[in-house]
Design a protein around this motif. Structure first.
Motif, short mmCIF file in Angstrom:
data_model
loop_
_atom_site.label_atom_id
_atom_site.label_comp_id
_atom_site.label_asym_id
_atom_site.label_seq_id
_atom_site.Cartn_x
_atom_site.Cartn_y
_atom_site.Cartn_z
N PHE A 112 0.48 -0.95 -0.19
CA PHE A 112 0.04 0.17 0.07
C PHE A 112 1.02 0.97 -0.27
N GLN A 113 0.48 2.63 -0.26
CA GLN A 113 1.11 3.73 -0.26
C GLN A 113 -0.04 4.75 1.06
N ILE A 114 0.81 5.39 1.40
CA ILE A 114 1.09 6.42 2.31
C ILE A 114 0.67 7.54 2.06
N VAL A 115 -0.17 9.03 2.11
CA VAL A 115 0.60 10.55 2.30
C VAL A 115 -0.01 11.37 2.75
N HIS A 116 0.47 12.58 3.22
CA HIS A 116 -0.44 13.21 4.68
C HIS A 116 -1.64 14.32 3.84
N GLY A 117 -1.42 14.70 2.86
CA GLY A 117 -2.52 14.88 2.13
C GLY A 117 -3.47 14.03 1.61
N SER A 118 -2.78 14.60 0.28
CA SER A 118 -3.43 13.60 -1.66
C SER A 118 -1.96 13.24 -2.04
N PRO A 119 -1.94 12.09 -2.86
CA PRO A 119 -0.64 11.53 -3.56
C PRO A 119 -0.60 12.51 -4.60
N ARG A 120 -0.94 13.27 -4.96
CA ARG A 120 -1.16 14.54 -6.03
C ARG A 120 -0.70 16.15 -4.99
N ASP A 121 -0.40 15.89 -4.04
CA ASP A 121 -0.56 16.96 -3.54
C ASP A 121 -0.40 16.90 -1.80
N GLU A 122 0.89 16.77 -1.28
CA GLU A 122 1.00 16.37 0.07
C GLU A 122 0.24 17.10 0.83
N ASP A 123 -0.10 18.51 0.44
CA ASP A 123 -1.17 19.72 1.26
C ASP A 123 -1.89 19.47 1.01
N GLU A 124 -2.81 18.71 -0.23
CA GLU A 124 -3.85 18.60 -0.30
C GLU A 124 -5.26 17.94 0.31
N VAL A 130 -15.16 13.85 -5.16
CA VAL A 130 -15.07 14.50 -6.42
C VAL A 130 -13.17 14.49 -6.13
N GLU A 131 -12.95 15.36 -4.99
CA GLU A 131 -11.62 15.45 -4.43
C GLU A 131 -10.25 14.27 -4.49
N VAL A 132 -11.53 12.91 -4.52
CA VAL A 132 -10.64 11.21 -4.25
C VAL A 132 -10.47 11.19 -5.44
N SER A 133 -11.23 11.61 -6.54
CA SER A 133 -11.55 10.84 -8.28
C SER A 133 -10.31 11.40 -8.80
N GLU A 134 -9.98 12.86 -8.41
CA GLU A 134 -9.26 13.30 -9.36
C GLU A 134 -7.88 12.64 -9.16
N ASN A 135 -7.56 11.91 -7.99
CA ASN A 135 -6.46 11.79 -7.06
C ASN A 135 -5.65 9.55 -7.54
N PHE A 136 -7.13 9.63 -7.97
CA PHE A 136 -6.87 7.77 -8.22
C PHE A 136 -5.29 7.83 -9.69
N GLU A 137 -5.77 8.81 -10.33
CA GLU A 137 -4.42 8.43 -10.94
C GLU A 137 -3.46 8.72 -10.47
N PHE A 138 -3.03 9.01 -9.57
CA PHE A 138 -1.47 9.71 -9.18
C PHE A 138 -0.88 8.90 -7.96
N SER A 139 -2.13 7.24 -7.87
CA SER A 139 -1.18 6.00 -6.94
C SER A 139 -1.70 5.20 -7.66
N GLU A 160 -18.22 -0.85 -9.67
CA GLU A 160 -18.67 0.24 -10.76
C GLU A 160 -18.60 1.35 -10.98
N GLY A 161 -17.12 1.81 -9.96
CA GLY A 161 -16.81 2.86 -10.35
C GLY A 161 -16.94 4.54 -9.80
N VAL A 162 -17.94 4.05 -9.36
CA VAL A 162 -18.88 5.05 -7.64
C VAL A 162 -17.06 5.30 -6.86
N VAL A 163 -17.14 6.36 -6.40
CA VAL A 163 -16.69 6.57 -4.72
C VAL A 163 -17.44 6.95 -3.93
N GLU A 164 -17.38 6.13 -3.36
CA GLU A 164 -18.77 6.27 -1.45
C GLU A 164 -17.76 6.76 -0.52
N GLU A 165 -17.95 7.86 0.44
CA GLU A 165 -17.05 8.39 1.13
C GLU A 165 -17.87 7.22 2.84
#
Ligand code: ZN
Length: 249
Positions: A112-124, A130-139, A160-165
């Motif tokens: 697995f991977q770890i980040v502080h903020g997001s894979p795209r930006d450590e401070d995001e 929606v924010e999570v969807s945009e980040n799947f391609e970065f990990s 099904e390709g749906v992001v759920e909290e």
């Protein structure tokens, strides 16, 4: 391998002690998602305790960067900035040097991977699907752990390709909730904040990850909030940092 996942301790000694007591010896390795310091009155104790645990993987948080002078706290709000400046004065040279050397995420460990903020930006901040969807391609990882929002739970990208909290609903007192990850789904998991929860539950939050069984376990433990609050006030830190601990906001 069973991992103890720690995030956003924020110099809260009482909360960290209770978490480590509750975790006992029920893990093989420790992983830290950053923000050891900032807001709380015990930065040296928090850094010392994490160093003693010898995490197998760790990343830096924005408050670690500000607390050791790696960035100036210009972008922080006035209260966070004041706390960052206080933290920098308080930390020993040795602990300042340790914080300066903490790596930027993503880091890989096990499968697995770890980040502080997001894979795209450590401070995001990852607050929404929606924010999570945009980040799947970065990990590339099927499972990623993140912190920074201080909200326990996370998100699942189902088949099904749906992001759920995911919002764990705990019982009273010390509580543990586990779930098994499904084949073919991807997960962004937040163990929650140990030292300054903001999900409306003032109890310290952490998690376990059992890699063999693909099981995540969300945990909450009560701690002596009044003691931590008094230390914050005695240190001359902003009063709101003390107040918010009781509300978990
Ligand atoms: Zn934080």
């Amino acid at each position: 391998m069973r991992y103890l996942m720690l995030s956003d301790i924020h110099a809260n000694r009482e909360a960290l002690e209770v978490v480590l007591e509750a975790a006992g010896k029920d893990y093989d390795e420790v992983v830290s998602l950053g923000d050891l310091v900032g807001y709380g009155a015990d930065p040296n104790e928090a850094v010392k305790a994490v160093r003693a645990l010898e995490p197998v993987a760790l990343v830096r948080g924005n408050h670690d960067k500000a607390g050791c002078g790696l960035i100036d706290a210009e972008d922080f709000n006035a209260i966070a900035r004041q706390a960052a400046q206080w933290t920098q004065q308080e930390l020993s040279e040795d602990h300042l040097a340790y914080l300066r050397e903490l790596p930027e995420g993503p880091a890989s460990v096990g499968g697995f991977q770890i980040v502080h903020g997001s894979p795209r930006d450590e401070d995001e901040y990852l607050f929404t699907p929606v924010e999570v969807s945009e980040n799947f391609e970065f990990s590339p990882a099927r499972l990623l752990f993140f912190g920074h929002t201080h909200v326990q739970g996370g998100f699942v990208l189902n088949r099904e390709g749906v992001v759920e909290e995911m919002e764990p609903v705990h019982g009273e007192g010390a509580s543990r909730l586990e779930f098994r990850m499904e084949e073919g789904s991807r997960y962004f998991i937040n163990p929650g904040s140990i030292g300054q929860p903001r999900d409306g539950d003032p109890r310290a939050a952490f998690a376990f990850y059992d890699e063999e069984n693909s099981v995540i376990e969300y945990c909450r433990v009560p701690y002596a909030i009044e003691t931590t609050q008094k230390k914050i006030l005695d240190a001359g830190l902003p009063e709101s940092l003390s107040r918010r601990l009781a509300a978990g906001r």
